[in-house]
Design a protein around this motif. Structure first.
Motif, PDB file in Angstrom:
ATOM      1  N   ASP A 142       0.836  -1.207   0.000  1.00 18.87           N
ATOM      2  CA  ASP A 142       0.000   0.000   0.000  1.00 18.87           C
ATOM      3  C   ASP A 142       0.869   1.255   0.000  1.00 18.87           C
ATOM      4  OD1 ASP A 142      -2.237  -1.570   0.010  1.00 18.87           O
ATOM      5  OD2 ASP A 142      -2.638  -1.359   2.157  1.00 18.87           O
ATOM      6  N   LEU A 143       1.924   1.230   0.823  1.00 19.88           N
ATOM      7  CA  LEU A 143       2.810   2.396   0.891  1.00 19.88           C
ATOM      8  C   LEU A 143       3.604   2.560  -0.396  1.00 19.88           C
ATOM      9  CD1 LEU A 143       4.145   2.197   4.559  1.00 19.88           C
ATOM     10  CD2 LEU A 143       2.713   3.986   3.582  1.00 19.88           C
ATOM     11  N   GLU A 144       4.010   1.456  -0.987  1.00 21.87           N
ATOM     12  CA  GLU A 144       4.744   1.532  -2.260  1.00 21.87           C
ATOM     13  C   GLU A 144       3.861   2.157  -3.337  1.00 21.87           C
ATOM     14  OE1 GLU A 144       5.921  -2.494  -2.884  1.00 21.87           O
ATOM     15  OE2 GLU A 144       7.883  -2.245  -1.939  1.00 21.87           O
ATOM     16  N   ALA A 145       2.576   1.758  -3.354  1.00 22.82           N
ATOM     17  CA  ALA A 145       1.643   2.327  -4.327  1.00 22.82           C
ATOM     18  C   ALA A 145       1.431   3.822  -4.060  1.00 22.82           C
ATOM     19  CB  ALA A 145       0.306   1.585  -4.274  1.00 22.82           C
ATOM     20  N   ALA A 146       1.252   4.166  -2.779  1.00 29.97           N
ATOM     21  CA  ALA A 146       1.046   5.573  -2.413  1.00 29.97           C
ATOM     22  C   ALA A 146       2.286   6.397  -2.730  1.00 29.97           C
ATOM     23  CB  ALA A 146       0.710   5.679  -0.921  1.00 29.97           C
ATOM     24  N   LEU A 147       3.465   5.818  -2.471  1.00 30.51           N
ATOM     25  CA  LEU A 147       4.714   6.530  -2.738  1.00 30.51           C
ATOM     26  C   LEU A 147       4.904   6.746  -4.234  1.00 30.51           C
ATOM     27  CD1 LEU A 147       7.298   7.737  -1.614  1.00 30.51           C
ATOM     28  CD2 LEU A 147       8.359   5.478  -1.731  1.00 30.51           C
ATOM     29  N   SER A 148       4.500   5.765  -5.022  1.00 23.04           N
ATOM     30  CA  SER A 148       4.612   5.905  -6.479  1.00 23.04           C
ATOM     31  C   SER A 148       3.758   7.066  -6.974  1.00 23.04           C
ATOM     32  CB  SER A 148       4.182   4.599  -7.155  1.00 23.04           C
ATOM     33  OG  SER A 148       4.215   4.727  -8.567  1.00 23.04           O
ATOM     34  N   VAL A 149       2.525   7.150  -6.468  1.00 24.08           N
ATOM     35  CA  VAL A 149       1.624   8.233  -6.873  1.00 24.08           C
ATOM     36  C   VAL A 149       2.166   9.582  -6.386  1.00 24.08           C
ATOM     37  CG1 VAL A 149      -0.674   9.212  -6.569  1.00 24.08           C
ATOM     38  CG2 VAL A 149      -0.410   6.754  -6.945  1.00 24.08           C
ATOM     39  N   ALA A 150       2.555   9.625  -5.108  1.00 27.30           N
ATOM     40  CA  ALA A 150       3.044  10.886  -4.531  1.00 27.30           C
ATOM     41  C   ALA A 150       4.325  11.348  -5.217  1.00 27.30           C
ATOM     42  CB  ALA A 150       3.275  10.712  -3.031  1.00 27.30           C
ATOM     43  N   SER A 151       5.200  10.412  -5.542  1.00 26.52           N
ATOM     44  CA  SER A 151       6.455  10.762  -6.221  1.00 26.52           C
ATOM     45  C   SER A 151       6.176  11.289  -7.621  1.00 26.52           C
ATOM     46  CB  SER A 151       7.377   9.542  -6.292  1.00 26.52           C
ATOM     47  OG  SER A 151       7.769   9.129  -5.000  1.00 26.52           O
ATOM     48  N   GLY A 152       5.183  10.694  -8.286  1.00 26.64           N
ATOM     49  CA  GLY A 152       4.803  11.190  -9.610  1.00 26.64           C
ATOM     50  C   GLY A 152       4.277  12.612  -9.536  1.00 26.64           C
ATOM     51  N   GLU A 153       3.454  12.876  -8.526  1.00 29.00           N
ATOM     52  CA  GLU A 153       2.907  14.223  -8.364  1.00 29.00           C
ATOM     53  C   GLU A 153       4.001  15.214  -7.963  1.00 29.00           C
ATOM     54  OE1 GLU A 153      -0.321  13.891  -5.629  1.00 29.00           O
ATOM     55  OE2 GLU A 153      -1.640  12.867  -7.052  1.00 29.00           O
ATOM     56  N   LEU A 154       4.957  14.745  -7.168  1.00 29.81           N
ATOM     57  CA  LEU A 154       6.079  15.611  -6.792  1.00 29.81           C
ATOM     58  C   LEU A 154       6.919  15.941  -8.029  1.00 29.81           C
ATOM     59  CD1 LEU A 154       7.863  17.053  -4.745  1.00 29.81           C
ATOM     60  CD2 LEU A 154       9.010  14.865  -4.291  1.00 29.81           C
ATOM     61  N   GLY A 155       7.137  14.935  -8.880  1.00 30.57           N
ATOM     62  CA  GLY A 155       7.894  15.168 -10.106  1.00 30.57           C
ATOM     63  C   GLY A 155       7.211  16.196 -10.984  1.00 30.57           C
TER      64      GLY A 155
END
Length: 245
Positions: free
Chosen positions: A40-53
């Motif tokens: 769940d955290l890996e999925a959330a981190l992927s989304v958040a990292s994409g938005e940060l990028g």
């Protein structure tokens, strides 16, 4: 039919207990390795990292736009300064000085427009930087949670591995003292069936949890006490005892 002394066969239950413990520890290890919180955290981190990028790209583009706007203002300001210097010198024809005054007025309007653009870009850049900072905080929080959970799981995995190593050591030591022929049959059965040995208790196989049919029970009862017999349903070795009959 393979044989082993009844006392030796009963020892298989202790061996099976150790193997069951190892199986449970292996299952626990798999559960820890596949903890759903990590996914769940890996999925959330992927989304958040994409938005940060995306936020970083927006800030980068706005900064480039601001530099262009500042350069445009600077260019016009330089022209105004140069023209004002010429005007203040008083040299040149009257009509040229009048034209120069008009150019300066036009340039001042141009500079005002460009400064408005510069201010709009600057305000937008501030908003984008705030958004990037907020998104960075989200990523940092997720990574912090990920690190805490990962540390927790690693601690539990270390404990599971230590316990498994202890049980495996006791298991190997215990197995070394068993009848070699019986042990070989047990190991083969364990590998194939998942359960090596279990009690035959009041006509019920504890390997399958099923009560044996009268025919199967009669056949096993008729076997010699040192015969190694098997559960017809699970295939595990059935350990018998008069007091369990």
């Amino acid at each position: 039919m393979a044989k082993a002394a009844p006392a030796e066969q009963i020892k298989l239950l202790d061996l099976q207990g150790l193997d069951a413990k190892l199986k449970a520890l292996a299952s626990r290890r798999r559960s820890l390795e596949n903890d759903p919180r990590i996914k769940d955290l890996e999925a959330a981190l992927s989304v958040a990292s994409g938005e940060l990028g995306a936020a970083k790209v927006a800030v980068h583009d706005a900064e480039a736009e601001l530099k262009r706007a500042e350069a445009d203002v600077e260019q016009v300001a330089t022209r105004i300064e140069r023209d004002e210097a010429r005007l203040n010198s008083g040299t040149g024809l009257s009509k040229d000085l009048v034209a120069l005054q008009k150019d300066i007025a036009s340039l001042n309007r141009r500079r005002s427009d460009l400064e408005d653009v510069e201010l709009e870009v600057l305000e937008r850049l501030d908003t984008l930087r705030e958004r990037q900072s907020a998104q960075q905080q989200i990523v940092d929080d997720i990574q912090g949670s990920f690190g805490s959970i990962r540390a927790e799981l690693d601690k539990e995995l270390t404990a599971v591995d230590a316990e498994a190593a202890d049980v495996r050591g006791r298991r190997n030591e215990f197995a070394a003292g068993l009848d070699a022929g019986m042990l070989a049959i047990y190991e083969k059965t364990l590998a194939k069936r998942g359960v090596g040995a279990a009690r035959l208790f009041h006509g019920t196989s504890e390997a399958s949890g099923m009560k044996l049919s009268p025919g199967d029970l009669a056949e096993i009862t008729a076997a010699s006490v040192d015969d190694i017999v098997f559960c017809p349903d699970s295939g595990a070795i059935l350990v018998r005892s008069e007091e369990w009959a």
